[in-house]
Write an enzyme that holds these catalytic residues in place. Structure first.
Site, PDB file in Angstrom:
ATOM      1  N   SER A   1       0.601  -1.219  -0.310  1.00  0.00           N
ATOM      2  CA  SER A   1       0.251  -0.009   0.140  1.00  0.00           C
ATOM      3  C   SER A   1       0.935   1.222   0.494  1.00  0.00           C
ATOM      4  O   SER A   1       2.351   1.683  -0.007  1.00  0.00           O
ATOM      5  CB  SER A   1      -0.430   0.369   1.019  1.00  0.00           C
ATOM      6  OG  SER A   1      -1.920   1.192   1.315  1.00  0.00           O
ATOM      7  N   GLU A   2       0.786   2.014  -0.652  1.00  0.00           N
ATOM      8  CA  GLU A   2       1.345   3.211  -1.398  1.00  0.00           C
ATOM      9  C   GLU A   2       1.114   3.730   0.116  1.00  0.00           C
ATOM     10  O   GLU A   2       2.632   4.598   0.699  1.00  0.00           O
ATOM     11  CB  GLU A   2       0.524   4.278  -1.936  1.00  0.00           C
ATOM     12  CG  GLU A   2       1.390   6.008  -2.545  1.00  0.00           C
ATOM     13  CD  GLU A   2       0.152   6.397  -3.442  1.00  0.00           C
ATOM     14  OE1 GLU A   2       0.602   7.692  -2.660  1.00  0.00           O
ATOM     15  OE2 GLU A   2      -0.455   6.803  -3.953  1.00  0.00           O
ATOM     16  N   ASN A   3       0.935   4.170   1.288  1.00  0.00           N
ATOM     17  CA  ASN A   3       0.905   5.151   2.611  1.00  0.00           C
ATOM     18  C   ASN A   3       2.279   3.887   3.189  1.00  0.00           C
ATOM     19  O   ASN A   3       3.006   5.004   4.402  1.00  0.00           O
ATOM     20  CB  ASN A   3      -0.446   5.127   3.242  1.00  0.00           C
ATOM     21  CG  ASN A   3      -0.765   3.787   4.019  1.00  0.00           C
ATOM     22  OD1 ASN A   3      -0.927   3.051   3.058  1.00  0.00           O
ATOM     23  ND2 ASN A   3      -1.289   3.418   5.001  1.00  0.00           N
ATOM     24  N   GLY A   4       3.254   3.089   2.827  1.00  0.00           N
ATOM     25  CA  GLY A   4       3.547   2.230   3.386  1.00  0.00           C
ATOM     26  C   GLY A   4       3.059   1.036   4.681  1.00  0.00           C
ATOM     27  O   GLY A   4       3.556   0.861   5.640  1.00  0.00           O
TER      28      GLY A   4
ATOM     29  N   SER B   1       8.696   3.254   1.286  1.00  0.00           N
ATOM     30  CA  SER B   1       7.353   3.301   0.000  1.00  0.00           C
ATOM     31  C   SER B   1       7.663   3.380  -1.451  1.00  0.00           C
ATOM     32  O   SER B   1       7.164   2.641  -2.024  1.00  0.00           O
ATOM     33  CB  SER B   1       6.191   3.366   1.063  1.00  0.00           C
ATOM     34  OG  SER B   1       4.957   2.608  -0.076  1.00  0.00           O
TER      35      SER B   1
END
Length: 211
Positions: free
Chosen positions: A47-50, A89
């Protein structure tokens, strides 16, 4: 004509993810894909947010306010999963470490151009997020979207008319009518997902289909 629901579309896409893949799940409809993966396939979701090793959506008794996906929805974490800094990320995204990215789309062209961040309306705030990084950083890009816009207009076009996210980046599109591949010859029908005549599917598409 009965079209697939969004959940059915996500389930169909999930069947085509190879076991052991590293996969980014985008915001919106793609989030549903996480609920249809077989744990035995050991697919690692990013997921892009880490997050790496993201699981399905969290049930009421599993919600952790610190564990959310890029769409700010509570999710679970698989055994061995991790969450980390946004910079790390994006290094994963830009460094070619993702085998597949699944994103929503507003338009896709017959040569694989993607528009998925702006409807081009005056005063509309930018919302590209990490889509551009993912579109060029992942080895493959699958788009999960309805075949037609709310007004019935095609979202699969000869050329995109909305602001672009990436040029020639899309490999496959999964819609509520069909699975379509982007090839050197343009859009190629992989599979019809509902009972629809070829002529009707072609009319719902804004570019020539190879059947």
């Amino acid at each position: 004509m009965q079209r697939l629901t969004r959940d059915q579309m996500a389930a169909r896409l999930a069947r085509d993810i190879a076991p052991g893949s590293y996969v980014n799940i985008g915001i919106g409809m793609p989030e549903l894909v996480a609920n249809h993966l077989d744990p035995a396939d050991e697919i690692l979701l990013h997921s892009e947010n880490g997050i790496l090793g993201m699981g399905s959506k969290a049930s009421e008794d599993e919600i952790d306010g610190d564990l959310i996906n890029a769409g700010k929805r509570p999710v679970t974490l698989l055994t061995g999963g991790a969450y980390f800094h946004h910079v790390d990320s994006f290094a994963i995204m830009r460094g070619g470490h993702l085998g597949l990215c699944i994103m929503g789309g507003m338009q896709v062209s017959a040569i694989g151009d993607l528009a998925n961040w702006s409807l081009g309306k005056p005063g509309e705030p930018p919302a590209v997020g990490g889509a551009m990084d993912l579109a060029v950083g992942a080895h493959k890009v699958y788009i999960l979207m309805e075949h037609n816009a709310k007004d019935g207009s095609p979202k699969l076009l000869e050329r995109c008319t909305l602001p672009l996210t990436g040029l020639g980046v899309v490999d496959r599109i999964y819609t509520d009518l069909a699975v379509i591949e982007v090839t050197p010859r343009g859009f190629r029908l992989v599979e019809k997902l509902v009972d629809i005549p070829d002529a009707h599917l072609q009319r719902a598409t804004g570019a020539e289909l190879v059947f």
